[in-house]
Design a protein around this motif. Structure first.
Motif, mmCIF file in Angstrom:
data_model
loop_
_atom_site.group_PDB
_atom_site.id
_atom_site.type_symbol
_atom_site.label_atom_id
_atom_site.label_comp_id
_atom_site.label_asym_id
_atom_site.label_seq_id
_atom_site.Cartn_x
_atom_site.Cartn_y
_atom_site.Cartn_z
ATOM 1 N N MET A 148 0.833 -1.191 0.000
ATOM 2 C CA MET A 148 0.000 0.000 0.000
ATOM 3 C C MET A 148 0.873 1.248 0.000
ATOM 4 O O MET A 148 1.842 1.340 0.740
ATOM 5 C CB MET A 148 -0.900 0.017 1.245
ATOM 6 N N ASP A 149 0.524 2.218 -0.852
ATOM 7 C CA ASP A 149 1.250 3.477 -0.914
ATOM 8 C C ASP A 149 0.738 4.392 0.187
ATOM 9 O O ASP A 149 -0.325 5.006 0.076
ATOM 10 C CB ASP A 149 1.045 4.125 -2.285
ATOM 11 N N THR A 150 1.478 4.483 1.281
ATOM 12 C CA THR A 150 1.026 5.279 2.422
ATOM 13 C C THR A 150 1.224 6.775 2.212
ATOM 14 O O THR A 150 0.816 7.572 3.047
ATOM 15 C CB THR A 150 1.757 4.843 3.698
ATOM 16 N N SER A 151 1.843 7.170 1.090
ATOM 17 C CA SER A 151 2.007 8.598 0.805
ATOM 18 C C SER A 151 0.793 9.169 0.089
ATOM 19 O O SER A 151 0.590 10.382 0.075
ATOM 20 C CB SER A 151 3.260 8.825 -0.060
ATOM 21 N N ALA A 152 -0.019 8.307 -0.514
ATOM 22 C CA ALA A 152 -1.209 8.760 -1.229
ATOM 23 C C ALA A 152 -2.394 8.831 -0.273
ATOM 24 O O ALA A 152 -2.480 8.062 0.689
ATOM 25 C CB ALA A 152 -1.511 7.800 -2.376
ATOM 26 N N PRO A 153 -3.333 9.743 -0.524
ATOM 27 C CA PRO A 153 -4.533 9.807 0.321
ATOM 28 C C PRO A 153 -5.280 8.479 0.307
ATOM 29 O O PRO A 153 -5.425 7.847 -0.747
ATOM 30 C CB PRO A 153 -5.353 10.927 -0.324
ATOM 31 N N PHE A 154 -5.759 8.052 1.456
ATOM 32 C CA PHE A 154 -6.479 6.791 1.594
ATOM 33 C C PHE A 154 -7.967 7.097 1.445
ATOM 34 O O PHE A 154 -8.693 7.238 2.433
ATOM 35 C CB PHE A 154 -6.159 6.162 2.940
ATOM 36 N N THR A 155 -8.395 7.218 0.192
ATOM 37 C CA THR A 155 -9.766 7.641 -0.064
ATOM 38 C C THR A 155 -10.316 6.964 -1.299
ATOM 39 O O THR A 155 -9.569 6.671 -2.240
ATOM 40 C CB THR A 155 -9.862 9.172 -0.206
ATOM 41 N N ALA A 156 -11.630 6.720 -1.267
ATOM 42 C CA ALA A 156 -12.327 6.142 -2.420
ATOM 43 C C ALA A 156 -13.423 7.094 -2.895
ATOM 44 O O ALA A 156 -14.382 6.672 -3.530
ATOM 45 C CB ALA A 156 -12.933 4.794 -2.041
ATOM 46 N N CYS A 157 -13.279 8.386 -2.583
ATOM 47 C CA CYS A 157 -14.299 9.364 -2.957
ATOM 48 C C CYS A 157 -13.630 10.677 -3.345
ATOM 49 O O CYS A 157 -12.406 10.751 -3.462
ATOM 50 C CB CYS A 157 -15.293 9.566 -1.813
ATOM 51 N N GLN A 158 -14.428 11.725 -3.529
ATOM 52 C CA GLN A 158 -13.902 13.015 -3.970
ATOM 53 C C GLN A 158 -13.162 13.775 -2.879
ATOM 54 O O GLN A 158 -12.520 14.791 -3.148
ATOM 55 C CB GLN A 158 -15.029 13.888 -4.525
ATOM 56 N N TYR A 159 -13.236 13.310 -1.643
ATOM 57 C CA TYR A 159 -12.593 14.006 -0.537
ATOM 58 C C TYR A 159 -11.225 13.402 -0.261
ATOM 59 O O TYR A 159 -11.068 12.184 -0.217
ATOM 60 C CB TYR A 159 -13.463 13.917 0.713
ATOM 61 N N GLY A 160 -10.253 14.275 -0.039
ATOM 62 C CA GLY A 160 -8.901 13.826 0.223
ATOM 63 C C GLY A 160 -8.310 14.514 1.433
ATOM 64 O O GLY A 160 -9.015 14.909 2.362
ATOM 65 N N THR A 161 -6.985 14.705 1.417
ATOM 66 C CA THR A 161 -6.273 15.235 2.575
ATOM 67 C C THR A 161 -6.801 16.597 3.002
ATOM 68 O O THR A 161 -7.019 16.849 4.191
ATOM 69 C CB THR A 161 -4.767 15.326 2.266
ATOM 70 N N ASP A 162 -7.017 17.514 2.056
ATOM 71 C CA ASP A 162 -7.454 18.868 2.402
ATOM 72 C C ASP A 162 -8.800 18.864 3.121
ATOM 73 O O ASP A 162 -9.054 19.724 3.971
ATOM 74 C CB ASP A 162 -7.545 19.740 1.154
ATOM 75 N N ALA A 163 -9.656 17.907 2.800
ATOM 76 C CA ALA A 163 -10.996 17.858 3.392
ATOM 77 C C ALA A 163 -10.959 17.468 4.859
ATOM 78 O O ALA A 163 -11.963 17.638 5.570
ATOM 79 C CB ALA A 163 -11.875 16.883 2.622
ATOM 80 N N GLU A 164 -9.828 16.965 5.332
ATOM 81 C CA GLU A 164 -9.727 16.503 6.712
ATOM 82 C C GLU A 164 -9.626 17.653 7.721
ATOM 83 O O GLU A 164 -9.592 17.413 8.925
ATOM 84 C CB GLU A 164 -8.519 15.580 6.861
ATOM 85 N N PHE A 165 -9.590 18.885 7.233
ATOM 86 C CA PHE A 165 -9.484 20.031 8.112
ATOM 87 C C PHE A 165 -10.764 20.875 8.010
ATOM 88 O O PHE A 165 -11.695 20.523 7.295
ATOM 89 C CB PHE A 165 -8.237 20.841 7.750
#
Length: 327
Positions: A1-18
């Motif tokens: 698993m690429d732990t540097s990439a966002p762990f998401t299966a939808c339109q929301y990614g790292t920025d959405a976590e804030f």
């Protein structure tokens, strides 16, 4: 698993976590929620912070359900016009490794309540008159599946209710410690669910049910059912099977006569139809029933929160809600 990439299966990614800009929305709410169920110790919990900066406050809930039927609870509001972080009343929920890991900490008192039904009509009095106990929580949530949505547009519910316009969810496990007075529980990879939503919220616009469940075979479920004003029912959610496949829910029917009362002595019985799976029948005994009243302006809703243990071939456990408007 690429732990540097966002762990998401939808339109929301790292920025959405804030947190996000309230954009002047009068009834804006941005909330984070984490729960867990530990079937070994029979302790479960839900922890939530909701920021309502345009309404001038933040709300926090810490609720532990304990063996024997008691609960430990802190629920309240504090003045706040900021939406920079989720931290209030001793509770902090924050991303550690966005899309993969979150931290939940709490250090404050909770009310030890032997009769949760008192919360329905005399919530403040029940909290004030119950013994106050020191509580410390230190938990780390680790994701087991990517972040996902129950609707392509990110809407919080499958129907027309105004709960949130942006919303995603994630299953995982929590580990850490929970201390209540002189008793400490060590939590080791207890099944957990979290979500994050933002946008307008009116609690009393929703009539329906919600469920987060974990079956004995490793299946995880989040299911929503809502009655529309015309009487039709809208359903949504997903079933995540042990192989990691997401199966969208097309129908979630709950068999109950609950209408917002302070107590409920029935069972939590739901039937789920999901793409690519046989029909799931979940028949659960209710270990705890906690009637919480949510108020927004001139509206109010009764949220019956439950910890549930499932019987028969679908053995497992869950946290569920019945939500009914109060007139």
């Amino acid at each position: 698993m690429d732990t540097s990439a966002p762990f998401t299966a939808c339109q929301y990614g790292t920025d959405a976590e804030f947190t996000h800009d309230p954009a002047g929305i009068a009834n804006y709410n941005e909330s984070v929620y984490v729960n867990f169920v530990d079937p070994i110790s029979e302790v479960s919990a839900l922890m939530r912070i909701g920021n309502r900066p345009t309404m001038g406050y933040s709300e926090a809930t810490v609720q532990l359900t304990l063996p024997g039927g008691r609960i430990a609870l802190r629920a309240g509001r504090k003045p706040n016009e900021s939406n920079e972080q989720w931290s209030t009343q001793g509770l902090t929920i924050k991303p550690k490794d966005p899309t993969r890991s979150w931290e939940v900490t709490y250090r404050n008192t909770v009310a030890l309540i032997s009769t949760p039904s008192l919360l329905a009509e005399r919530g403040r009095q029940a909290l004030k008159n119950s013994p106050s106990v020191e509580c410390e929580i230190s938990l780390t949530f680790e994701a087991s599946v990517p972040m996902f949505t129950i609707a392509e547009d990110g809407d919080c519910t499958p129907g027309s209710s105004q709960i949130a316009t942006d919303h995603y969810e994630q299953f995982g496990h929590v580990s850490g410690t929970v201390r209540l007075g002189s008793t400490t529980w060590t939590i080791d990879r207890a099944t957990s669910f979290r979500d994050h939503s933002w946008g307008p919220r009116e609690w009393a616009s929703y009539t329906g049910e919600w469920l987060a469940a974990w079956l004995a075979d490793g299946t995880a479920i989040t299911a929503y059912g809502e009655f529309e004003p015309n009487g039709e029912r809208a359903s949504g959610g997903v079933v995540v099977t042990p192989d990691g496949v997401f199966h969208p829910i097309r129908d979630y029917t709950v068999y109950t006569d609950y209408a917002g009362e302070a107590t409920y002595d029935g069972r939590n019985v739901g039937v789920i139809t999901a793409d690519g799976l046989p029909t799931l029948v979940l028949d659960g005994s209710i270990n705890h029933f906690v009637p919480v009243t949510q108020r927004t302006a001139d509206r109010a809703a009764r949220m019956g929160q439950m910890s549930v243990r499932y019987a028969g071939g679908q053995g497992g456990w869950g946290i569920a809600e019945f939500l009914r408007p109060l007139t």
